[in-house]
Design an enzyme around this catalytic site. Sequence first.
Site, PDB file in Angstrom:
ATOM      1  N   ARG A  97     -24.413  17.736 -27.207  1.00  0.00           N
ATOM      2  CA  ARG A  97     -23.709  17.469 -27.024  1.00  0.00           C
ATOM      3  C   ARG A  97     -24.331  16.511 -25.591  1.00  0.00           C
ATOM      4  O   ARG A  97     -23.178  14.750 -25.548  1.00  0.00           O
ATOM      5  CB  ARG A  97     -22.754  17.741 -26.242  1.00  0.00           C
ATOM      6  CG  ARG A  97     -21.907  18.388 -27.665  1.00  0.00           C
ATOM      7  CD  ARG A  97     -21.438  18.295 -28.317  1.00  0.00           C
ATOM      8  NE  ARG A  97     -20.362  18.692 -29.461  1.00  0.00           N
ATOM      9  CZ  ARG A  97     -20.054  18.466 -30.481  1.00  0.00           C
ATOM     10  NH1 ARG A  97     -20.221  17.723 -31.532  1.00  0.00           N
ATOM     11  NH2 ARG A  97     -20.252  19.802 -31.791  1.00  0.00           N
ATOM     12  N   GLN A 108     -26.144  13.245 -27.420  1.00  0.00           N
ATOM     13  CA  GLN A 108     -25.255  12.738 -27.845  1.00  0.00           C
ATOM     14  C   GLN A 108     -24.365  11.718 -27.431  1.00  0.00           C
ATOM     15  O   GLN A 108     -24.398  10.446 -27.478  1.00  0.00           O
ATOM     16  CB  GLN A 108     -24.451  13.592 -28.954  1.00  0.00           C
ATOM     17  CG  GLN A 108     -23.019  12.695 -29.868  1.00  0.00           C
ATOM     18  CD  GLN A 108     -22.422  14.008 -30.399  1.00  0.00           C
ATOM     19  OE1 GLN A 108     -22.333  15.072 -30.654  1.00  0.00           O
ATOM     20  NE2 GLN A 108     -21.323  13.828 -31.443  1.00  0.00           N
ATOM     21  N   GLU A 162     -14.754  21.824 -28.083  1.00  0.00           N
ATOM     22  CA  GLU A 162     -13.101  21.877 -28.504  1.00  0.00           C
ATOM     23  C   GLU A 162     -12.967  22.536 -27.552  1.00  0.00           C
ATOM     24  O   GLU A 162     -11.876  22.592 -27.362  1.00  0.00           O
ATOM     25  CB  GLU A 162     -13.252  21.354 -30.351  1.00  0.00           C
ATOM     26  CG  GLU A 162     -13.584  19.847 -30.636  1.00  0.00           C
ATOM     27  CD  GLU A 162     -12.983  20.340 -32.099  1.00  0.00           C
ATOM     28  OE1 GLU A 162     -11.865  20.269 -31.791  1.00  0.00           O
ATOM     29  OE2 GLU A 162     -13.943  20.208 -32.569  1.00  0.00           O
ATOM     30  N   ASP A 172     -23.776  13.132 -43.353  1.00  0.00           N
ATOM     31  CA  ASP A 172     -21.747  13.573 -42.315  1.00  0.00           C
ATOM     32  C   ASP A 172     -21.133  13.020 -42.010  1.00  0.00           C
ATOM     33  O   ASP A 172     -21.156  11.727 -41.598  1.00  0.00           O
ATOM     34  CB  ASP A 172     -23.069  14.156 -41.425  1.00  0.00           C
ATOM     35  CG  ASP A 172     -22.038  15.317 -40.472  1.00  0.00           C
ATOM     36  OD1 ASP A 172     -21.287  16.027 -41.525  1.00  0.00           O
ATOM     37  OD2 ASP A 172     -22.232  15.459 -39.669  1.00  0.00           O
ATOM     38  N   GLU A 191     -19.279  22.874 -40.607  1.00  0.00           N
ATOM     39  CA  GLU A 191     -18.441  22.031 -41.873  1.00  0.00           C
ATOM     40  C   GLU A 191     -18.812  22.793 -43.397  1.00  0.00           C
ATOM     41  O   GLU A 191     -19.358  23.918 -43.303  1.00  0.00           O
ATOM     42  CB  GLU A 191     -19.765  20.722 -41.741  1.00  0.00           C
ATOM     43  CG  GLU A 191     -19.841  20.388 -40.401  1.00  0.00           C
ATOM     44  CD  GLU A 191     -20.003  19.191 -40.091  1.00  0.00           C
ATOM     45  OE1 GLU A 191     -20.396  17.866 -41.058  1.00  0.00           O
ATOM     46  OE2 GLU A 191     -19.781  18.747 -39.115  1.00  0.00           O
ATOM     47  N   LYS A 201     -28.383  15.105 -33.719  1.00  0.00           N
ATOM     48  CA  LYS A 201     -28.212  16.101 -34.666  1.00  0.00           C
ATOM     49  C   LYS A 201     -29.300  16.623 -35.878  1.00  0.00           C
ATOM     50  O   LYS A 201     -28.783  17.499 -36.263  1.00  0.00           O
ATOM     51  CB  LYS A 201     -26.518  14.937 -35.316  1.00  0.00           C
ATOM     52  CG  LYS A 201     -25.923  14.468 -35.004  1.00  0.00           C
ATOM     53  CD  LYS A 201     -24.401  15.282 -34.541  1.00  0.00           C
ATOM     54  CE  LYS A 201     -23.123  15.151 -34.003  1.00  0.00           C
ATOM     55  NZ  LYS A 201     -22.296  15.695 -34.276  1.00  0.00           N
ATOM     56  N   THR A 207     -29.913  21.820 -38.801  1.00  0.00           N
ATOM     57  CA  THR A 207     -29.011  22.176 -39.942  1.00  0.00           C
ATOM     58  C   THR A 207     -28.975  23.397 -40.539  1.00  0.00           C
ATOM     59  O   THR A 207     -29.944  22.942 -41.342  1.00  0.00           O
ATOM     60  CB  THR A 207     -28.847  20.570 -40.424  1.00  0.00           C
ATOM     61  OG1 THR A 207     -28.661  19.580 -40.094  1.00  0.00           O
ATOM     62  CG2 THR A 207     -26.933  20.782 -41.654  1.00  0.00           C
ATOM     63  N   ASP A 216     -23.484  21.864 -38.538  1.00  0.00           N
ATOM     64  CA  ASP A 216     -24.356  21.323 -38.082  1.00  0.00           C
ATOM     65  C   ASP A 216     -23.938  20.892 -36.402  1.00  0.00           C
ATOM     66  O   ASP A 216     -23.997  20.590 -35.555  1.00  0.00           O
ATOM     67  CB  ASP A 216     -23.548  20.054 -38.144  1.00  0.00           C
ATOM     68  CG  ASP A 216     -23.975  18.008 -37.623  1.00  0.00           C
ATOM     69  OD1 ASP A 216     -24.942  17.900 -37.184  1.00  0.00           O
ATOM     70  OD2 ASP A 216     -22.904  17.265 -37.187  1.00  0.00           O
ATOM     71  N   GLU A 274     -21.722  22.720 -35.446  1.00  0.00           N
ATOM     72  CA  GLU A 274     -20.042  22.179 -35.281  1.00  0.00           C
ATOM     73  C   GLU A 274     -20.046  23.639 -37.089  1.00  0.00           C
ATOM     74  O   GLU A 274     -21.215  23.753 -37.862  1.00  0.00           O
ATOM     75  CB  GLU A 274     -20.111  20.755 -36.043  1.00  0.00           C
ATOM     76  CG  GLU A 274     -20.212  19.851 -34.222  1.00  0.00           C
ATOM     77  CD  GLU A 274     -20.227  18.524 -34.870  1.00  0.00           C
ATOM     78  OE1 GLU A 274     -20.333  18.352 -35.911  1.00  0.00           O
ATOM     79  OE2 GLU A 274     -19.990  18.011 -34.065  1.00  0.00           O
ATOM     80  N   HIS A 318     -10.537  17.403 -35.475  1.00  0.00           N
ATOM     81  CA  HIS A 318     -11.432  17.378 -34.453  1.00  0.00           C
ATOM     82  C   HIS A 318     -12.100  16.081 -33.747  1.00  0.00           C
ATOM     83  O   HIS A 318     -12.020  16.109 -32.829  1.00  0.00           O
ATOM     84  CB  HIS A 318     -12.494  17.964 -35.374  1.00  0.00           C
ATOM     85  CG  HIS A 318     -13.638  17.643 -34.918  1.00  0.00           C
ATOM     86  ND1 HIS A 318     -14.887  18.140 -33.895  1.00  0.00           N
ATOM     87  CD2 HIS A 318     -15.307  16.353 -35.151  1.00  0.00           C
ATOM     88  CE1 HIS A 318     -16.022  17.917 -34.132  1.00  0.00           C
ATOM     89  NE2 HIS A 318     -16.122  17.021 -34.248  1.00  0.00           N
TER      90      HIS A 318
HETATM   91 CA    CA Z   1     -20.709  17.445 -37.406  1.00  0.00          CA
END
Ligand code: CA
Length: 432
Positions: free
Chosen positions: A247, A250, A379, A139, A213, A263, A267, A243, A211, A146
């Site tokens: 949080r 994390q 975000e 990743d 991606e 994570k 996925t 992904d 996320e 970001h």
């Molecule tokens: Ca990611």
Amino acid sequence: MTTLNETHDASLRSWVASANAEDGDFPIQNLPFGVFRRRHGGDAWRIGVAIGDRVLDLPAVARTGTAVGAAVASSLGDVEAPTLNALMAAGPTAWSDLRLALSRALRSGAPEEGDLVACLHAQADVEHAVPARIGDYTDFYASVHHATNLGRLFRPDAPLLPNYKWVPIGYHGRSSTIGTSGESFHRPRGQTMPPGANVPVFGASERLDYEFEVGIFIGTGNDAPIPIDEADRHVFGLCLLNDWSARDIQAWEYQPLGPFLAKNFATTISPWVVTTEALAPFRVAWQRPDSDPRPLPYLDAPVVWDEGAFDIQLEAGLCTPRSESAMRLSRTSFRHAYWTIGQMVAHHTVNGCRLAPGDLFGSGTASGPTETEAGALIELVEGGRKPLTLANGEVRTFLEDGDTVVLKAWCEKAGARRIGFGECRGTILAAR
Ligand code: CA
């Protein structure tokens, strides 16, 4: 330089009528590959190509004895293969030959129509597997927007670390929990350090996020470092990738070695791999501000600046238990990526690291420059300080049980046929 060919001709139409719909994702100019089986019928996983609202069954095509059947057999090797790995290993000339044969056989007026019509299944009647045996998953972190937004939340005093504008940052993820669109998974449990506490607690994540991606499937592998001006030839195609990220887990675990259990619980990728050849009309110049450093020579080549970026429109939506239709969360373009896909490939292999056919990269959350272009809730809600009001009046800071995140993407421009990626959808179940 990428060259366009007859398969990109915007005026091409297919004898598969649904492929000619103006706003469809899968016109004859797209021809993405996936792995499918009929939902009922007990048949085997096999390779298919999306055309309109149908799937073209490639093993069935190979059995027709037509020229396109021979092209399928020669490109796939084992036509019954349940993954795209052998095709990915076959290389860009084989990918291009197969695309041309499929394009010619699916065009309006093609003599193959009579043989191929029996090789179609309704997409509504099939289910998908992960399209390749993914040996390794990496990743990246290719959106400076970001990285800055997230850095501001995690490290207000130093949002963008000094290496960011020099190194395409990435970490090795796990392929074991990559699933396909339509999957659901349990909210992860883990260690978190509540604000103001001295001792961590264990429990269900309370800050579950997505996320958005772009997923990047490697085609041919390497024994030696891949030069930047050859890097694109090692990329088979792109998909959408979510992904999922916890949080709170994390924030507590990520230093010093980066993401781990925050994570790798899930996925989700979209089932169709859109080839880089299909995306050729949507390559655009790669840009970075004049005040930023020029990439080191192993990441720099004319091809990077001329056409290193892809203008892919990305839109994230949310369905909740109270709203079956997706409510928009964000919209941006992949063209804003700070690093190109070719730079990711060149950087990943520059030390001698081997890539293999079917390896998957995530691009990193593809956030754009403005606040409505953020590819993750953390975000959009500014770390939780500014909850988001959805179109139906519901409010979210992070994801709740029963929520479904729906990622969509497409490319369009004057003079080219619009192509799309389909959907990448995943649903959160209660923690277990
Ligand atoms: Ca990611």
